[in-house]
Design an enzyme around this catalytic site. Structure first.
Site, PDB file in Angstrom:
ATOM      1  CB  VAL A  41      -0.936  -0.002   1.236  1.00 53.73           C
ATOM      2  CG1 VAL A  41      -1.695   1.307   1.351  1.00 53.73           C
ATOM      3  CG2 VAL A  41      -1.896  -1.181   1.173  1.00 53.73           C
ATOM      4  CG  ASP A  42       0.805   3.869  -3.472  1.00 48.93           C
ATOM      5  OD1 ASP A  42      -0.340   4.212  -3.096  1.00 48.93           O
ATOM      6  OD2 ASP A  42       1.078   3.688  -4.669  1.00 48.93           O
ATOM      7  CB  SER A  43       1.128   8.106   0.154  1.00 44.07           C
ATOM      8  OG  SER A  43       1.574   8.461  -1.137  1.00 44.07           O
ATOM      9  CG  ASP A  66      -2.638   1.841  -3.178  1.00 40.02           C
ATOM     10  OD1 ASP A  66      -3.427   2.028  -4.112  1.00 40.02           O
ATOM     11  OD2 ASP A  66      -1.573   1.197  -3.286  1.00 40.02           O
ATOM     12  CB  THR A  67      -2.759   5.340   2.633  1.00 39.56           C
ATOM     13  OG1 THR A  67      -1.707   4.371   2.668  1.00 39.56           O
ATOM     14  CG2 THR A  67      -3.214   5.648   4.046  1.00 39.56           C
TER      15      THR A  67
END
Length: 74
Positions: A32-34, A36-37
């Site tokens: 999960v990247d930023s 996605d977050t």
């Protein structure tokens, strides 16, 4: 029940099998990247009708589930 909903939303958003997600799974494990977050937290807010502060969520699926449960109980 919360865990199942969270697991389903994560699997759907990340296009992975729900079997890959356990309570001990970290967001790092899921890649999960930023972006996605932000998108995932918005989906969770809509699903559970709460406001989520990403900085308070923690790093694992269990911590997210516990956070959501504590907000729902308020």
């Amino acid at each position: 029940m919360t865990f199942e909903k969270v697991k389903n939303l994560l699997a759907e958003h990340l296009d992975i099998d729900e079997a890959e997600i356990s309570e001990d799974t970290t967001f790092e494990d899921l890649g999960v990247d930023s972006l996605d977050t932000v998108e995932i937290m918005m989906e969770m807010e809509d699903e559970f009708g709460i406001e989520i502060k990403p900085a308070e969520v923690g790093k694992s699926v269990k911590e997210l589930v516990d956070y959501i449960d504590s907000k729902i109980e308020d």
